[in-house]
Motif scaffolding. Structure first.
Motif, short mmCIF file in Angstrom:
data_model
loop_
_atom_site.label_atom_id
_atom_site.label_comp_id
_atom_site.label_asym_id
_atom_site.label_seq_id
_atom_site.Cartn_x
_atom_site.Cartn_y
_atom_site.Cartn_z
N ALA A 30 0.82 -1.22 0.00
CA ALA A 30 0.00 0.00 0.00
C ALA A 30 0.86 1.27 0.00
O ALA A 30 0.62 2.18 -0.79
N TYR A 31 1.85 1.33 0.88
CA TYR A 31 2.67 2.54 0.95
C TYR A 31 3.44 2.77 -0.34
O TYR A 31 3.48 3.89 -0.86
N VAL A 32 4.04 1.72 -0.89
CA VAL A 32 4.82 1.88 -2.11
C VAL A 32 3.91 2.30 -3.27
O VAL A 32 4.31 3.07 -4.14
N ARG A 33 2.68 1.83 -3.28
CA ARG A 33 1.72 2.24 -4.31
C ARG A 33 1.46 3.73 -4.24
O ARG A 33 1.54 4.44 -5.25
N PHE A 34 1.13 4.22 -3.04
CA PHE A 34 0.82 5.64 -2.90
C PHE A 34 2.07 6.51 -3.05
O PHE A 34 1.98 7.64 -3.52
N SER A 35 3.20 5.97 -2.69
CA SER A 35 4.46 6.68 -2.91
C SER A 35 4.73 6.84 -4.40
O SER A 35 5.17 7.90 -4.86
N CYS A 36 4.46 5.82 -5.17
CA CYS A 36 4.62 5.86 -6.62
C CYS A 36 3.69 6.92 -7.22
O CYS A 36 4.11 7.73 -8.06
N ILE A 37 2.44 6.94 -6.80
CA ILE A 37 1.46 7.91 -7.31
C ILE A 37 1.87 9.33 -6.93
O ILE A 37 1.86 10.23 -7.78
N ALA A 38 2.24 9.53 -5.67
CA ALA A 38 2.67 10.86 -5.23
C ALA A 38 3.91 11.31 -6.00
O ALA A 38 4.03 12.48 -6.38
N GLY A 39 4.83 10.38 -6.25
CA GLY A 39 6.03 10.71 -7.02
C GLY A 39 5.69 11.16 -8.44
O GLY A 39 6.28 12.10 -8.96
N ALA A 40 4.71 10.50 -9.05
CA ALA A 40 4.28 10.91 -10.40
C ALA A 40 3.67 12.30 -10.36
O ALA A 40 3.98 13.15 -11.21
N HIS A 41 2.83 12.56 -9.38
CA HIS A 41 2.23 13.89 -9.26
C HIS A 41 3.30 14.95 -9.06
O HIS A 41 3.25 16.02 -9.66
N PHE A 42 4.27 14.65 -8.20
CA PHE A 42 5.34 15.60 -7.92
C PHE A 42 6.20 15.82 -9.16
O PHE A 42 6.57 16.94 -9.48
N ARG A 43 6.52 14.75 -9.86
CA ARG A 43 7.38 14.83 -11.04
C ARG A 43 6.75 15.72 -12.13
O ARG A 43 7.42 16.52 -12.75
N TYR A 44 5.46 15.58 -12.35
CA TYR A 44 4.81 16.37 -13.40
C TYR A 44 4.37 17.74 -12.91
O TYR A 44 4.27 18.67 -13.70
N GLY A 45 4.09 17.88 -11.63
CA GLY A 45 3.88 19.17 -11.00
C GLY A 45 2.60 19.91 -11.32
O GLY A 45 1.74 19.45 -12.06
N PRO A 46 2.50 21.11 -10.72
CA PRO A 46 1.28 21.90 -10.82
C PRO A 46 0.95 22.38 -12.23
O PRO A 46 -0.21 22.57 -12.56
N ASP A 47 1.95 22.57 -13.07
CA ASP A 47 1.66 23.01 -14.43
C ASP A 47 0.86 21.97 -15.20
O ASP A 47 0.02 22.31 -16.02
N THR A 48 1.12 20.71 -14.94
CA THR A 48 0.39 19.64 -15.60
C THR A 48 -0.93 19.36 -14.90
O THR A 48 -1.95 19.16 -15.55
#
Length: 125
Positions: free
Chosen positions: A44-62
């Motif tokens: 569960a944690y690694v799943r949500f960490s992966c999702i949060a990482g994707a959101h962070f990587r693409y950022g607010p502009d996306t």
């Protein structure tokens, strides 16, 4: 079914399911997280960490104007993931908690669009 609704909500809420300015790539990255890491104890944690990482990587502009709310949902999801992995929450309890968090964020995003004022998401204590 609840997980599918949460995914659909997050895509609609973040605007990440349409393909413009990296949004398609963000959607693909988040989809890979769901495919690689099932929502169960131990992943569960690694799943949500992966999702949060994707959101962070693409950022607010996306992601768009509700990036801060999505970031808060990510942080709550990470906590819930830890609780599932340690056995503090069962998967059904975690799904209920995730539903509460995403509903709260969705309501605040709607409130923002209706009154034009930013609203900070409050977490449950």
């Amino acid at each position: 079914m609840k997980r599918l609704l949460a995914v659909a909500f997050l895509c609609a809420f973040s605007g990440a399911c349409t393909d413009d300015h990296g949004k398609g790539a963000l959607h693909a990255a988040v989809s890979r997280c769901f495919a690689r890491y099932p929502f169960k104890k131990g992943t569960a944690y690694v799943r949500f960490s992966c999702i949060a990482g994707a959101h962070f990587r693409y950022g607010p502009d996306t992601i768009g104007t509700n990036y801060d709310l999505l970031s808060q949902v990510d942080m709550a999801s990470l906590r819930i993931g830890l609780d599932v992995d340690t056995g503090t929450l069962s998967v059904p309890e975690a799904e209920t908690a995730l539903h509460w968090v995403t509903t709260k964020a969705q309501n605040q995003a709607i409130q923002r669009s209706n009154d034009g004022h930013p609203v900070k998401m409050q977490t449950r204590g």
